[in-house]
Design an enzyme around this catalytic site. Sequence first.
Site, PDB file in Angstrom:
ATOM      1  N   PHE A  69      -6.758  28.824  -5.842  1.00  0.00           N
ATOM      2  CA  PHE A  69      -6.172  29.140  -7.320  1.00  0.00           C
ATOM      3  C   PHE A  69      -7.094  29.542  -8.226  1.00  0.00           C
ATOM      4  CE2 PHE A  69      -4.491  28.549 -11.543  1.00  0.00           C
ATOM      5  CZ  PHE A  69      -3.246  29.280 -11.422  1.00  0.00           C
ATOM      6  N   ASP A 124     -15.798  28.803  -7.966  1.00  0.00           N
ATOM      7  CA  ASP A 124     -14.959  28.606  -9.116  1.00  0.00           C
ATOM      8  C   ASP A 124     -14.627  27.016  -9.393  1.00  0.00           C
ATOM      9  OD1 ASP A 124     -12.481  27.596 -10.517  1.00  0.00           O
ATOM     10  OD2 ASP A 124     -11.438  29.419 -10.087  1.00  0.00           O
ATOM     11  N   LYS A 135     -11.363  23.641 -17.751  1.00  0.00           N
ATOM     12  CA  LYS A 135     -10.824  22.264 -17.816  1.00  0.00           C
ATOM     13  C   LYS A 135     -11.669  21.345 -18.651  1.00  0.00           C
ATOM     14  CE  LYS A 135      -7.656  23.162 -14.288  1.00  0.00           C
ATOM     15  NZ  LYS A 135      -6.184  23.091 -14.712  1.00  0.00           N
TER      16      LYS A 135
HETATM   17  N1  PLP Z   1      -9.481  28.080 -11.306  1.00  0.00           N
HETATM   18  C1  PLP Z   1      -9.189  26.925 -10.726  1.00  0.00           C
HETATM   19  C2  PLP Z   1      -9.849  26.239  -9.575  1.00  0.00           C
HETATM   20  C3  PLP Z   1      -7.945  26.141 -11.475  1.00  0.00           C
HETATM   21  O1  PLP Z   1      -7.736  24.908 -11.094  1.00  0.00           O
HETATM   22  C4  PLP Z   1      -7.441  26.686 -12.472  1.00  0.00           C
HETATM   23  C5  PLP Z   1      -6.353  26.346 -13.308  1.00  0.00           C
HETATM   24  O2  PLP Z   1      -5.585  25.229 -12.550  1.00  0.00           O
HETATM   25  C6  PLP Z   1      -7.797  28.041 -13.111  1.00  0.00           C
HETATM   26  C7  PLP Z   1      -8.980  28.614 -12.387  1.00  0.00           C
HETATM   27  C8  PLP Z   1      -7.307  28.732 -14.048  1.00  0.00           C
HETATM   28  O3  PLP Z   1      -7.570  28.094 -15.448  1.00  0.00           O
HETATM   29  P1  PLP Z   1      -6.784  28.405 -16.781  1.00  0.00           P
HETATM   30  O4  PLP Z   1      -5.309  27.609 -16.570  1.00  0.00           O
HETATM   31  O5  PLP Z   1      -7.567  27.638 -17.902  1.00  0.00           O
HETATM   32  O6  PLP Z   1      -6.667  29.977 -16.900  1.00  0.00           O
END
Ligand code: PLP
Length: 399
Positions: free
Chosen positions: A139, A224, A253
Site C-alpha cells: 500500500f 516506503d 504518519k
Molecule cells: N504508504 C504506506 C506504507 C501507508 O501505510 C500509507 C497509509 O496508510 C501511505 C503510504 C499513504 O499515506 P497517506 O494516507 O498519508 O497518503
Amino acid sequence: MDQTTELIAQTACYLVNTYARFPIVLVKGSGARVWDAEGKSYLDCAAGIAVDILGHCHPKMVEAIRAQAELLLHVSNLYFIEPQIRLARALSEHSFGGQAFFCNSGAEANEAAIKLARRYAKARWSSDRYEIVCMRDSFHGRTMATVTATGQEKYSQGFEPLLSGFKHIPFNDLPAAERAIDSRTCAVLVEPIQGEGGVRVPDDAYLPGLRRLCSEREVLLILDEVQTGMGRTGRLFAYEHSRIEPDIMTLAKGLGGGLPIGAMLAKGAVAGAFVPGSHASTFGGNPFITAVAHAVLAEIIDAQLPERAAKTGAYFLGRLRELAARYSFVKDARGKGLMLAMELSVPAKPIVARCLERGLLILIAGDQVLRFVPPLIIGEAEVDEAIQILDLVLAEKSS
Ligand code: PLP
C-alpha cells in the site's frame, strides 16, 4: 436527537461517503486514551492509523504548536524557512544522511519518490528506464501514481487507465525480484514491513538481498517507511533492523505526531536529480508543521521511544501469542515493535466493532487481520487492559 445521532446524520448530508465509520464521535484525547461526545473513554491502539506516536495532546507537542502559532504559520518555499532546515538536518543526521523534500502526506511523499527515481534514471541512463518494481499486497497511497504502485486491485478499481511503468511481484520473494528487474527498471519500491497488506514481516535476509540486488543492477531502492518509520517498529527507521540503507525513503504518519506532513529523503546524485522547478508543494514543509515535527522527533529521541516501542511491543506480542494459543480461530500473532497483528480465520471487522463497544480502538489490515498500532508511549498496564478486552471479545466469538 442526541449530539452523536445528529452529527452522524449531518455526515451523510455534507461529507462525500468515502469512509465506513464506526458510530462514535471522538472529541478529546490524552496519552493513549480518547473520549467520545458522550464522555465514554477508549484505549487507543489505532492512534489515528499509526500516526499519534506521542499519544494525544503530548505537552511537548502542544507547547511547540503554541510557540510556533505565535511566531509564523505559513510562508512560501520561495524563501528560506528556519524550522524546515532544522527538521531536514535532524532527519538527515538520524538516518542515512540524505536531503529532504517536504510535502503533506504519505501518498505525496511516494509520488515525489516515484518522480525522483524516474527523473534520476532518465538523466543517468536513458529515457527507456522508467519502470518501478512494486510488491503485491503493498500500500502506497491514493493518488493515481500511488494506487498504481499499490499491489491491491481494490484500491485502483474504477480508476483505470492506470499509469504505465509499474510491475508487481510477490513480497518477500528475492528470486521474483531478480527476474523482474530488467533494463527498463529504475527502482524497486517496498515497505520494510507491509502495513495495510496485513502487517507482513519479511524474512531477515529479504531487505539485505533486495539492497544487494538493486546495487548490482544499479537500480534505486525506495523504502516506503510511511507506516514503519519514526520509531514504530522498535528502531527509528525499520531499515535499521536489516543494517542496510535505502537510496530514497518516504515518511509521513508519525512524522507530524498527528499533524499532516510527509517527507522524501534521498542523497547525493539521486537527490540532485530534482532542481528548482522539478517538483513542489505549496504547503510542504511550512514553518508551523516543520517546527512541530521537529519537536516530535526531538521527543522520540530524548524519550528513547524506539527502544520503548521494542520493549512494550515484545510484551504486547507475547500477550497476543498467549491469546492465539487459546482460540482456534486465531491463526497467528506477529509484528515488530508496536506494529502488531493477529490473523484470524474469521472476519476481523465484527471483532473490531465489539472491542470498540468495550472501550478499545483497534484496526483491521485486510479482511481477517486485526492490527494494533498504539502510541509509542503506551505502557504495559495499558497493554494488559487491551488484552483483557480483546480476550473478552474473542471469548464471546468462540461461544
Ligand atoms: N504508504 C504506506 C506504507 C501507508 O501505510 C500509507 C497509509 O496508510 C501511505 C503510504 C499513504 O499515506 P497517506 O494516507 O498519508 O497518503
